[in-house]
Design a protein around this motif. Structure first.
Motif, PDB file in Angstrom:
ATOM      1  N   ASP A  87      20.990 -21.984   8.695  1.00 19.50           N
ATOM      2  CA  ASP A  87      20.267 -21.397   9.234  1.00 19.50           C
ATOM      3  C   ASP A  87      20.468 -19.662   9.300  1.00 19.50           C
ATOM      4  OD1 ASP A  87      17.761 -21.568  11.817  1.00 19.50           O
ATOM      5  OD2 ASP A  87      19.166 -19.718  11.839  1.00 19.50           O
ATOM      6  N   LYS A  88      19.745 -18.784   8.732  1.00 18.65           N
ATOM      7  CA  LYS A  88      19.938 -17.708   8.377  1.00 18.65           C
ATOM      8  C   LYS A  88      20.266 -16.598   9.826  1.00 18.65           C
ATOM      9  CE  LYS A  88      15.341 -16.022   7.042  1.00 18.65           C
ATOM     10  NZ  LYS A  88      14.625 -17.034   8.008  1.00 18.65           N
ATOM     11  N   ASP A  89      19.766 -17.133  11.153  1.00 21.31           N
ATOM     12  CA  ASP A  89      19.946 -16.365  12.451  1.00 21.31           C
ATOM     13  C   ASP A  89      21.257 -16.908  13.089  1.00 21.31           C
ATOM     14  OD1 ASP A  89      17.688 -14.995  12.065  1.00 21.31           O
ATOM     15  OD2 ASP A  89      16.573 -16.586  13.119  1.00 21.31           O
ATOM     16  N   ASN A  90      21.533 -18.317  13.010  1.00 13.48           N
ATOM     17  CA  ASN A  90      22.641 -18.609  13.720  1.00 13.48           C
ATOM     18  C   ASN A  90      23.633 -19.360  12.865  1.00 13.48           C
ATOM     19  OD1 ASN A  90      21.792 -21.228  13.306  1.00 13.48           O
ATOM     20  ND2 ASN A  90      20.683 -21.130  15.545  1.00 13.48           N
ATOM     21  N   GLY A  91      23.351 -19.745  11.499  1.00 15.01           N
ATOM     22  CA  GLY A  91      24.506 -20.213  10.752  1.00 15.01           C
ATOM     23  C   GLY A  91      24.542 -21.642  10.853  1.00 15.01           C
ATOM     24  N   VAL A  92      23.630 -22.326  11.566  1.00 11.19           N
ATOM     25  CA  VAL A  92      24.000 -23.850  11.956  1.00 11.19           C
ATOM     26  C   VAL A  92      23.548 -24.402  10.562  1.00 11.19           C
ATOM     27  CG1 VAL A  92      23.088 -25.688  13.326  1.00 11.19           C
ATOM     28  CG2 VAL A  92      23.648 -23.487  14.412  1.00 11.19           C
ATOM     29  N   VAL A  93      24.068 -25.442  10.415  1.00 14.76           N
ATOM     30  CA  VAL A  93      24.047 -26.401   8.993  1.00 14.76           C
ATOM     31  C   VAL A  93      23.256 -27.535   9.428  1.00 14.76           C
ATOM     32  CG1 VAL A  93      24.828 -27.435   7.014  1.00 14.76           C
ATOM     33  CG2 VAL A  93      25.892 -25.078   7.604  1.00 14.76           C
ATOM     34  N   THR A  94      22.091 -27.780   8.902  1.00 14.38           N
ATOM     35  CA  THR A  94      21.135 -29.069   9.265  1.00 14.38           C
ATOM     36  C   THR A  94      20.915 -29.812   8.153  1.00 14.38           C
ATOM     37  OG1 THR A  94      19.271 -27.854   9.666  1.00 14.38           O
ATOM     38  CG2 THR A  94      20.690 -28.415  11.674  1.00 14.38           C
ATOM     39  N   ILE A  95      20.560 -31.049   8.314  1.00 16.50           N
ATOM     40  CA  ILE A  95      20.178 -31.972   7.160  1.00 16.50           C
ATOM     41  C   ILE A  95      18.566 -32.114   7.696  1.00 16.50           C
ATOM     42  CG2 ILE A  95      20.310 -33.986   5.917  1.00 16.50           C
ATOM     43  CD1 ILE A  95      23.255 -34.077   6.467  1.00 16.50           C
ATOM     44  N   ASP A  96      17.720 -31.643   6.753  1.00 15.20           N
ATOM     45  CA  ASP A  96      16.591 -32.322   6.986  1.00 15.20           C
ATOM     46  C   ASP A  96      15.902 -33.856   6.851  1.00 15.20           C
ATOM     47  OD1 ASP A  96      13.447 -32.412   7.117  1.00 15.20           O
ATOM     48  OD2 ASP A  96      13.028 -30.464   6.226  1.00 15.20           O
ATOM     49  N   GLN A  97      15.561 -34.432   7.728  1.00 15.16           N
ATOM     50  CA  GLN A  97      15.717 -35.882   7.744  1.00 15.16           C
ATOM     51  C   GLN A  97      14.370 -36.334   6.809  1.00 15.16           C
ATOM     52  OE1 GLN A  97      17.999 -38.364   8.986  1.00 15.16           O
ATOM     53  NE2 GLN A  97      18.947 -36.182   8.487  1.00 15.16           N
ATOM     54  N   GLU A  98      13.310 -35.308   6.716  1.00 14.45           N
ATOM     55  CA  GLU A  98      12.234 -35.632   5.872  1.00 14.45           C
ATOM     56  C   GLU A  98      12.581 -35.560   4.337  1.00 14.45           C
ATOM     57  OE1 GLU A  98       9.019 -36.366   7.238  1.00 14.45           O
ATOM     58  OE2 GLU A  98      10.468 -36.391   9.140  1.00 14.45           O
ATOM     59  N   VAL A  99      13.376 -34.518   4.110  1.00 12.49           N
ATOM     60  CA  VAL A  99      13.781 -34.457   2.780  1.00 12.49           C
ATOM     61  C   VAL A  99      14.799 -35.149   2.080  1.00 12.49           C
ATOM     62  CG1 VAL A  99      14.339 -32.401   1.077  1.00 12.49           C
ATOM     63  CG2 VAL A  99      13.069 -32.038   3.129  1.00 12.49           C
ATOM     64  N   CYS A 100      15.791 -35.307   3.006  1.00 16.68           N
ATOM     65  CA  CYS A 100      17.033 -36.173   2.573  1.00 16.68           C
ATOM     66  C   CYS A 100      16.684 -37.594   1.768  1.00 16.68           C
ATOM     67  CB  CYS A 100      17.863 -36.621   3.754  1.00 16.68           C
ATOM     68  SG  CYS A 100      19.357 -37.628   3.345  1.00 16.68           S
ATOM     69  N   GLN A 101      17.195 -38.087   0.828  1.00 18.24           N
ATOM     70  CA  GLN A 101      17.217 -38.962  -0.270  1.00 18.24           C
ATOM     71  C   GLN A 101      18.078 -40.165  -0.008  1.00 18.24           C
ATOM     72  OE1 GLN A 101      14.264 -39.619  -1.952  1.00 18.24           O
ATOM     73  NE2 GLN A 101      13.379 -37.686  -0.675  1.00 18.24           N
ATOM     74  N   GLY A 102      19.082 -39.699   0.816  1.00 20.78           N
ATOM     75  CA  GLY A 102      20.200 -40.676   0.818  1.00 20.78           C
ATOM     76  C   GLY A 102      21.290 -40.933  -0.266  1.00 20.78           C
ATOM     77  N   THR A 103      21.333 -39.887  -1.074  1.00 17.15           N
ATOM     78  CA  THR A 103      22.340 -39.847  -2.266  1.00 17.15           C
ATOM     79  C   THR A 103      23.796 -39.868  -1.909  1.00 17.15           C
ATOM     80  OG1 THR A 103      22.444 -37.383  -2.335  1.00 17.15           O
ATOM     81  CG2 THR A 103      20.764 -38.430  -3.516  1.00 17.15           C
ATOM     82  N   GLN A 104      24.035 -39.432  -0.514  1.00 18.73           N
ATOM     83  CA  GLN A 104      25.412 -39.391   0.054  1.00 18.73           C
ATOM     84  C   GLN A 104      26.350 -38.546  -0.608  1.00 18.73           C
ATOM     85  OE1 GLN A 104      27.061 -43.234   1.351  1.00 18.73           O
ATOM     86  NE2 GLN A 104      25.402 -44.182   0.348  1.00 18.73           N
TER      87      GLN A 104
END
Ligand code: SF4
Ligand code: SF4
Lengths: 194, 660
Positions: A87-104
């Motif tokens: 996130d460009k405002d607070n720097g929090v890193v998240t994984i978008d569950q809609e996009v994730c393909q589970g490549t690990q």
């Protein structure tokens, strides 16, 4: 940007794991998946003296860690589908569950073991800093749960001003890899040998 | 089975057994799953039985059973503790077998310990395990062999006395028994503590070198701690209760108190009197009351004996209120407790006893889960959680606050609160009005609040205020210091002992005339199934247990998240593991003459060589052959009680461990 980070007063940590369990509760995680993990460390030997007394040099500590929302995260780069964003405002890193393909690939890339792969839904997920709670003016659950008040959070600059710059303890990966946004007051036995 | 049928059956059996064998045949077992409220199931059962002829009483508990009886011989009471904010004034704190990181011993205790540390207090943890308390709080960990604490205490006493670090003025003024000049009439001079430490009678000088061979703490370390403890004033020696759940647990409790007196740390802010260490200053009124017409009572730990040989029990067994019981126990109510099987010693022996239907004829259990104890019920009642009833929560075990227990949901499915169940039973037996006195559980809460405000604390909130606040904190200007009154003004505030002083030498114990097992002063007594027992040729490892941080005794052992947090596993030192070809994570078998179990192993330097530890409370889970697969320690523990208190020695066990 005001980068958020965690402060862990490891010198107070009793290893109760309440932080880890409350995180599971908040995020509804089943056994085996832990966005916040409490590692334990122990070493030492015993020698019996000729006079029969026992001397020892045992050292032990616990260490609680979630995701460090790093300044140079390895996870974001590793993801082939661009599911991980900072996130460009607070720097929090998240994984978008809609996009994730589970490549690990993020699981392998993160030196801290933060992303957790869920075998049931074929996706990885991790600590999102309880950003939903923060938006409501509440603390992340690990922070509010810890009975020793050993976890704090806030703008990393302020945390560093208050608590110093230690972001690596004994047994932890080098902080030069990802520049984690974490400040630690190490346990007496966990300090890095200078 | 319907509720109607269950209630009819219980009413009929309670009546039949009462008429056939007499009221002493009816017993409400020790249980702590739902304690410390206004109206737990245990109390509901007792009141019903009290109103219909009575029941056999029990005394004491499984937590500090030996201490509860021993400490009053020294101080006249078990209230030898101080409020934990007093620790902010301590310079030196010894936590002897005490582990507030892994169990709750008053919610704010850890906070005060943390503050004490910040204030510069040095903290020593004496324990066979490098506990989570040692990790977070200790400046130093002193590993010691279980059952040998009193050897170290004796040697500390020896160092303090021979180096003239003792507080002679305190001992002269407040205590009986330190030296030959302060003994009761008719007792010879060489029975004093000083004489014992110097070996004047038995020829054994209680030097640190003597103790080292027994307890394995190096002599120099014992000297160092004795000196530091005696010189750092004020200093607090706080005893946990684990080390008194031992064969001679009474000695441990009186021994700690003796050290506190030798150093004059009693009655002083920042000091600590040791002993059982209860304290209380935040009381509420308990309006749910009853009077049992039967006065006979047994020590709670001997209930299996009262099932098997109740009529043969005597004063020697701790029988009180009668010379002889007219019957064995025939009917048991086990309300929200797992003491029927899991938490009582020697599970295999207890199972045999309960399976014999000619002995206990009727068992009623109320619980939330199908526990090992619940499986032995004739009638199993589905109870309620505290979310489903009104009550007032009182902190375990101390703390200056109470919690309003508001009912948030109606009982789920067909679950019912014990109060309502027993009220209906009382109706069947014709005593409903006497049982409820027309009150609901909410009325009980209301009455408690109103009477507490009126009778105990004018600042206590009203019912409406309390309900809104949720938690009420009692406020005090200063810490409570145990025995301050007595020490400040002994003349007007004598100790509640026969002599009015602290009885380091107890004439009452002396007169029991069993000096080898019940000495008049605290002493090291080599323990059966301790390191000096020849049985260790066959079973060379001492087995202890501890309260596991992931559950409260046995409650929530069935929770997978908590199993993930802290697995049920036996701790063994790498040296002992290596000898047996055992690696971390293996399945091992742990055995002695009482039983055998299988469990995962953690190989760790956090436990002293020669000792293994199993966290207590795991649910007894036998396979088809009857071999426990979970690691329920009471498969291995003994029903032999401590000599004075008749309390549980559940941390006194010799075992062998091998790869399963
Ligand atoms: S800790 Fe791991 S998952 Fe979290 S931001 Fe850093 S690299 Fe990514
Ligand atoms: S809740 Fe606090 S004390 Fe407990 S493990 Fe987590 S950080 Fe440590």
């Amino acid at each position: 940007m005001v980068q958020l980070g965690f402060y862990i007063n490891q010198s107070l940590c009793t290893g109760c794991k309440a932080c880890s369990v409350s995180c599971k509760d908040k995020n509804n995680l089943h056994v085996g998946i832990n966005f916040r993990r409490v590692y334990s460390f122990e070493e030492g030997n015993f020698i019996q003296q000729p006079s029969s007394g026992i001397v020892q040099n045992v050292k032990a500590f616990y260490f609680s860690i979630a995701c460090n929302h790093c300044a140079q995260p390895k996870c974001t780069q590793s993801c082939p589908v661009g599911a991980i964003s900072k996130d460009k405002d607070n720097g929090v890193v998240t994984i978008d569950q809609e996009v994730c393909q589970g490549t690990q690939l993020c699981v392998k890339a993160c030196p801290y073991g933060a992303p957790q792969y869920n075998k049931k839904v074929f996706k990885s997920d991790k600590c999102d800093f309880c950003i939903d709670l923060q938006e409501k003016g509440e603390e992340p659950v690990c922070v509010s749960t810890c009975p020793m008040r050993a976890i704090e959070y806030g703008p990393i600059r302020e945390l560093r001003k208050k608590y110093g710059n230690v972001s690596q303890i004994k047994g932890m990966p080098s902080d030069s890899l990802t520049h984690p946004n974490i400040v630690i007051t190490p346990h007496r036995d966990a300090k890095m040998i200078q | 089975m319907s509720w109607d049928e269950a209630i009819d059956t219980i009413a009929a059996e309670v009546k039949r057994i009462g008429e056939q064998y007499g009221p002493e045949s009816r017993y409400v077992n020790y249980a702590s799953g739902q304690s410390w409220g206004l109206h737990g199931g245990k109390n509901a059962a007792r009141k019903l039985l009290a109103l219909t002829g009575g029941y056999l009483n029990y005394r004491n508990d499984y937590s500090s059973g030996a201490g509860n009886v021993a400490t009053p011989y020294t101080y006249g009471t078990n209230n030898s503790g101080s409020s934990f904010d007093s620790l902010l004034h301590s310079k030196y704190i010894i936590l002897w077998g005490q582990n507030p990181s892994e169990m709750i011993f008053s919610t704010p205790y850890r906070e005060y310990l943390m503050q004490a540390k910040k204030n510069g207090a040095k903290i020593i943890v004496i324990d066979p395990r490098y506990t989570d308390t040692a990790i977070a709080f200790a400046d130093e960990w002193i590993p010691i062999l279980p059952t040998t604490d009193n050897a170290m205490m004796d040697a500390m006493g020896y160092v303090i006395v021979t180096e003239n670090l003792h507080d002679q003025a305190f001992l002269d003024q407040y205590c009986i028994g330190f030296d030959g000049n302060h003994l009761p009439k008719g007792v010879l001079k060489e029975e004093s503590i000083k004489s014992y430490l110097l070996g004047e009678k038995d020829g054994v000088v209680k030097t640190p070198e003597w103790a080292e061979k027994i307890c394995r703490v190096p002599a120099e370390k014992i000297r160092e701690i004795a000196r530091e403890y005696a010189k750092a004033k004020p200093a607090a020696l706080i005893q946990g209760w684990a080390a008194q759940r031992q064969a001679y647990g009474e000695q441990f409790m009186r021994g700690g108190a003796q050290l506190a007196c030798l150093t004059g740390n009693v009655g002083k802010l920042g000091g600590w009197a040791a002993g059982t260490g209860y304290w209380s200053r935040s009381d509420i009124v308990y309006p749910f009351s009853y009077d049992n017409p039967i006065k006979a009572s047994i020590p709670c730990f001997l209930w299996t004996k009262a099932v098997e040989q109740g009529t043969e029990m005597t004063v020697e067994d701790g029988l009180q209120g009668t010379d002889k019981l007219s019957t064995n126990i025939k009917c048991i109510f086990n309300m929200a407790g797992n003491m029927l099987i899991n938490q009582h010693s020697d599970i295999n022996k207890t199972i045999k006893l309960l399976e014999d239907e000619s002995k206990v004829e009727f068992i009623v259990v109320s619980d939330l889960f199908m526990t090992p104890s619940a499986k032995f019920a004739d009638i199993l009642l589905p109870g309620t959680t505290f979310f489903e009833r009104y009550d007032i929560g009182v902190p375990w075990c101390f703390g200056d606050y109470v919690v309003f227990g508001d009912k948030t949901i109606d009982p789920l499915y067909e679950c019912r609160d014990e109060y309502d169940v027993f009220a209906e039973l009382a109706g069947k037996l014709g005593v409903k009005e006497k049982f409820t006195e027309g009150k609901t559980t909410l009325d009980l809460v209301r009455e408690s609040v109103e009477r507490t405000k009126k009778e105990l604390d004018p600042n206590f909130p009203t019912f409406e205020e309390f309900r809104k606040m949720g938690v009420y904190h009692f406020k005090f200007d200063a810490p409570l210091v145990g025995f301050k009154e007595q020490i400040d003004d002994l003349q007007n505030h004598p100790f509640e002992t026969p002599s009015g002083k602290i009885e380091l030498f107890s004439k009452a114990l002396w007169d029991m005339n069993r000096h080898d097992e019940i000495p008049a002063i605290a002493k090291y007594i080599p323990s059966w199934e301790g390191p000096e027992d020849p049985l260790n040729e066959k079973f060379p490892l001492q087995l202890i247990s501890w309260h596991y941080k992931r559950r409260c005794h046995s409650t929530y052992d069935n929770q997978p998240w908590l199993e993930e947090v802290a697995k049920q596993e036996i701790w063994i030192n790498p040296k002992d593991a290596e000898k047996r070809g055992i690696s971390d994570g293996d399945r091992v078998q742990v055995m002695n003459d009482r039983g055998s179990l299988n469990i995962f192993v953690k190989v760790t330097p956090r436990i002293i060589p020669g000792v293994v530890g199993i966290p207590q409370g795991a649910w007894y889970t036998p396979d088809k052959a009857g071999l426990d697969q979970r690691g329920s320690i009471n498969v291995l523990t003994s029903q032999r009680p401590t000599p004075l208190a008749k309390a549980n020695p559940q941390l006194t066990n010799l075992v062998e461990v091998k790869k399963a």
